[in-house]
Design a protein around this motif. Sequence first.
Motif, PDB file in Angstrom:
ATOM      1  N   GLU B 161     106.264  47.417  81.269  1.00 24.65           N
ATOM      2  CA  GLU B 161     104.978  46.839  81.642  1.00 24.65           C
ATOM      3  C   GLU B 161     104.756  46.757  83.144  1.00 24.65           C
ATOM      4  OE1 GLU B 161     104.076  43.201  79.551  1.00 24.65           O
ATOM      5  OE2 GLU B 161     105.272  43.820  77.829  1.00 24.65           O
ATOM      6  N   ILE B 162     105.826  46.714  83.939  1.00 27.53           N
ATOM      7  CA  ILE B 162     105.633  46.628  85.391  1.00 27.53           C
ATOM      8  C   ILE B 162     105.751  48.016  86.013  1.00 27.53           C
ATOM      9  CG2 ILE B 162     106.507  45.674  87.551  1.00 27.53           C
ATOM     10  CD1 ILE B 162     107.348  43.195  85.921  1.00 27.53           C
ATOM     11  N   GLN B 163     106.883  48.677  85.799  1.00 26.91           N
ATOM     12  CA  GLN B 163     107.028  50.027  86.358  1.00 26.91           C
ATOM     13  C   GLN B 163     106.428  51.080  85.425  1.00 26.91           C
ATOM     14  OE1 GLN B 163     108.562  51.315  89.213  1.00 26.91           O
ATOM     15  NE2 GLN B 163     109.441  49.481  90.118  1.00 26.91           N
ATOM     16  N   VAL B 164     106.242  50.704  84.179  1.00 28.41           N
ATOM     17  CA  VAL B 164     105.731  51.611  83.147  1.00 28.41           C
ATOM     18  C   VAL B 164     106.533  52.922  83.119  1.00 28.41           C
ATOM     19  CG1 VAL B 164     103.612  52.330  81.961  1.00 28.41           C
ATOM     20  CG2 VAL B 164     103.459  50.703  83.833  1.00 28.41           C
ATOM     21  N   ASN B 165     107.853  52.759  83.238  1.00 30.75           N
ATOM     22  CA  ASN B 165     108.716  53.938  83.150  1.00 30.75           C
ATOM     23  C   ASN B 165     109.110  54.246  81.710  1.00 30.75           C
ATOM     24  OD1 ASN B 165     108.635  54.665  85.799  1.00 30.75           O
ATOM     25  ND2 ASN B 165     110.378  53.383  86.383  1.00 30.75           N
ATOM     26  N   GLU B 166     108.936  53.270  80.849  1.00 35.75           N
ATOM     27  CA  GLU B 166     109.082  53.489  79.397  1.00 35.75           C
ATOM     28  C   GLU B 166     110.443  54.067  79.027  1.00 35.75           C
ATOM     29  OE1 GLU B 166     105.419  55.637  78.573  1.00 35.75           O
ATOM     30  OE2 GLU B 166     104.244  53.803  78.808  1.00 35.75           O
ATOM     31  N   TYR B 187     122.433  54.702  81.293  1.00 34.62           N
ATOM     32  CA  TYR B 187     121.295  54.968  82.181  1.00 34.62           C
ATOM     33  C   TYR B 187     121.351  56.399  82.738  1.00 34.62           C
ATOM     34  CZ  TYR B 187     119.363  50.202  82.606  1.00 34.62           C
ATOM     35  OH  TYR B 187     118.745  49.001  82.379  1.00 34.62           O
ATOM     36  N   SER B 190     119.975  59.041  80.627  1.00 28.32           N
ATOM     37  CA  SER B 190     118.650  58.781  80.060  1.00 28.32           C
ATOM     38  C   SER B 190     117.588  59.229  81.050  1.00 28.32           C
ATOM     39  CB  SER B 190     118.484  57.280  79.802  1.00 28.32           C
ATOM     40  OG  SER B 190     118.234  56.619  81.030  1.00 28.32           O
ATOM     41  N   GLU B 191     116.342  58.898  80.708  1.00 34.40           N
ATOM     42  CA  GLU B 191     115.223  59.238  81.600  1.00 34.40           C
ATOM     43  C   GLU B 191     115.075  58.240  82.741  1.00 34.40           C
ATOM     44  OE1 GLU B 191     111.796  60.931  81.027  1.00 34.40           O
ATOM     45  OE2 GLU B 191     112.902  62.562  80.099  1.00 34.40           O
ATOM     46  N   CYS B 192     115.972  57.283  82.820  1.00 35.47           N
ATOM     47  CA  CYS B 192     115.878  56.206  83.822  1.00 35.47           C
ATOM     48  C   CYS B 192     115.612  56.766  85.223  1.00 35.47           C
ATOM     49  CB  CYS B 192     117.164  55.402  83.813  1.00 35.47           C
ATOM     50  SG  CYS B 192     117.288  54.216  85.151  1.00 35.47           S
ATOM     51  N   TYR B 193     114.686  56.099  85.931  1.00 38.42           N
ATOM     52  CA  TYR B 193     114.321  56.529  87.289  1.00 38.42           C
ATOM     53  C   TYR B 193     115.021  55.702  88.365  1.00 38.42           C
ATOM     54  CZ  TYR B 193     110.570  58.896  84.792  1.00 38.42           C
ATOM     55  OH  TYR B 193     109.860  59.689  83.933  1.00 38.42           O
ATOM     56  N   PHE B 194     115.862  54.769  87.916  1.00 41.42           N
ATOM     57  CA  PHE B 194     116.625  53.930  88.839  1.00 41.42           C
ATOM     58  C   PHE B 194     115.742  53.194  89.844  1.00 41.42           C
ATOM     59  CE2 PHE B 194     119.815  56.607  86.978  1.00 41.42           C
ATOM     60  CZ  PHE B 194     120.845  55.704  86.740  1.00 41.42           C
TER      61      PHE B 194
END
Lengths: 538, 354
Positions: B161-166, B187, B190-194
């Motif tokens: 909801e804040i970074q909307v990185n989902e 992490y 995964s698709e994590c953007y750190f």
Amino acid sequence: MAGLAAAFGSGAMTNSIAELEHTELILAIGTNTTENHPVASAYVKRAVRSQAAKLIVIDPREITLTRYADLWLRQNPGTDVALINGLMHVIIAENLYDKDYVATRTEGFDDLKKAVKKYTPQEMEKITGVKASDLEAAARMYAKAGRAAILYSMGITQHISGTDNVKSVANLAMLCGNVGIEGGGVNPLRGQNNVQGACDMGALPDVFPAYQKVSNDELREKFARAWNATLPTKPGLTVVEMMHAATEGTIKGMYIMGENPLLSDPDLAHVETALQKLDFLVVQDIFLTETAKRAHVVLPSACFAEKDGTFTNTERRVQRVRTVVSAPGLAKPDWEIIRELANRLGYPMNYTSPAEIMEEIRTLTPSYGGITYERIEKEGIQWPCPDTSHPGTTFMHRDKFTRGLGLFHAIDYRPPAEIPDREYPFLLTTGRVLYHYHTGTMTRLSPGTTERCPESLVEINPEDAKKLGIENGGIVTVTSRRGTVTAKAAVTDRSPRGTIFMNFHFREAAVNLLTNPALDHVAKIPEYKVCAVKVEPA
Amino acid sequence: MGNTVSLTMDGKAIEASEDQTILEAARENGIYIPTLCQYAGTTNVGACRVCLVEVEKARSLVASCCMPVSSGMVIRTDTKAVRDAQRMIVEFLWASGDHNCLACESNGACELQDLVYWLGIEKPRFPIEPPGYAVEKTNTMISRDLNKCILCGRCVRACNEIQVNEVLDFARRGYRAKVGPAFDADYINSECYFCGECVDACPVGAITFAQARFSGRPWELKKTRTTCTYCGVGCQMDINTHNGKIVKVTGNRNYGLPNQGSLCVKGKFAIDFVQHPDRLKTPLIRKNGILTEATWDEAYDLIARNFKTIKETHGPDSIAGLASARCTNEENYLFQKFMRAAIGTNNVDHCARL
Ligand code: SF4
Ligand code: SF4
Ligand code: SF4
């Protein structure tokens, strides 16, 4: 900058980042926002997911933002003007433009109308590769939104037609009455932390701080009096012109503060020659960069965490930079070094702190008139801020444009300087990735960003890769008319067919050995974004 | 803003806007209600239930973060029933994890620890049974110890909801629920953007800065506010130092615009360059073709001499300067002033003409 300044009278981002969250529609063109301006992209993504705003993405690459988009137009690289003219053609033909606004706030509409007449969606499909029906849908969606913001970045400016691209974007926004309102505007997102500030402060060859022309006698007189000096009247050279002049031998000495043109400029081989020809080169930096290695004198400077000062962000917000730790060894803040050099050259400077310099800045820079360290202690202020009782400006051009009326420019599409041919059949586009920054001198020293993105990759479409016998992870060479680099291939649908993408963060695969130094004719921004190359498995 | 309504809280008559929750109204009036899962800028989910209050005529205790105020409500935040329920919840959270504060990075900056103390709990009534997950140490930025996770879901909501990185979600529900990226991946896989939003959001020591491990306890760290040096967003951040050494970078939600506490991977995890051994530490002068260490005086004199000679022989326009989008406004101002007034040329530019 030049494009927006011509249309509105100011080249700065018209609105604020936070407004993006509460607008009805965002049109993002030539901006890979999630990677280059991640926190700004969060506002865009929240607008889409939580506020039901619409998002149109215009980009040849399948950037992350496309996942959030209602519409994604995948144009051929370098065809933005054609595409935007196509959008305006539809908006005018279908009578969807803001007639009141056009009549009262702008000039030049008739020329624009004439110019876009031939840009029918069907014709544009041939040039841009975007389906006529998609283009029409995007035009209607944008025009029908009550408030719509346009975002763009280097995908728009780093072309030979960069200034035209920007003017086109400005045309589109004015046509629908979207400039001068909250949540609207034309919003260039600046890549580097203080590009806005460096421009505002007059680190440009033709202007003093606040874009006051050096060629204007009255203004020059004002600065001459304040600085107690005789000032040159002739505008100076831009960075690319400087390199040419150095090669020709007319520039003999250079002073470079915190830049690494040997990795960041287009056509690196040429920059190398230019720097070698100099009689005397001084480089002031935090690392021994490629450029510093060529210098006669290298001066160690303090980095952002070791000094006080201000940066101006992309939305014109002047914010404090503070001393966190002490500088290593003998390194000093850049302002102290400049002060000392001026004194030794017989031009006295006696500043004792950056705050004192800001006091001088605000007397000479009308838009910074009300900016004091005290006022920006808790939250930065957005210029224009003419005096200390002014709260700053969240969005510009409210009742009138800086230049009075907004000016439409009739712009014709011109193809990129270099287009693919038999020998160089691919378009190369360049850009940044999330995990690195600029020439990588800083981000590559952190283990985390490096483990996430350890090397340069050549992104190529699966079909192209198959035809060329290139495998994911295989080594490829990329060759343009100017040079060759070698890097690993990343086979991905993110790249459209016929286009490859590389980032410019890695000196081992210095993509600027390949790029074309052809300059935009006004803004003098090199055409980093497109050049013709061939790709071969190594 | 909705209409104003009058209600009573802990015997005090207060006014609130009808679109406020009981929790919001309480905070605005200086009445403390503890929370764990509530996180500003994200949906109120009422998951942890430590914000329970008593509302007259309601059949059971209500989660104040999810209940809107209404006219004439009579609310008590401090009854025995409320405290008993809160104690039960907190003891359960304590017992179901490995809350070994002795070696925890968040010791002293942990909302669970604070709540245990505030409620005066000696030790939990339940046996301590941590789930026994392996600690995730597969990347150098973010470390996860889900044995300390209290399943508040703040990381999940911060990411979505804040970074909307989902990237984050709950895998499995209920007693052995788990938070993380899809397919229970680490992490790094995964698709994590750190972006690190989840690190700042976690109220306990379950998601922490990997590089900051054992580098300074929360109360020893000095936080200095500054502006990020990377992109044009200009995020406000706290650089945390311990005895002059940079330990980590954290967001701060009190700093307002432009970033409201959010940062990205560059701002948060790419600060190592500042104190890197490769930094230039002394002036260098080229002698016999080799850059050699020199004093500031030698360097200044050499530069002044050379620029003077070039200027006298070839004129001021034979000298050019590049300022920098990386330097401060004050420095760019001085640089162009130096080129124009001290050297006498308008040959000044910088490399980023966007
Ligand atoms: S670091 Fe950012 S993207 Fe990754 S899980 Fe946490 S919040 Fe999501
Ligand atoms: S990891 Fe932290 S923030 Fe996420 S659910 Fe567990 S305790 Fe809450
Ligand atoms: S934290 Fe990220 S988004 Fe914010 S200014 Fe730094 S680089 Fe830009």
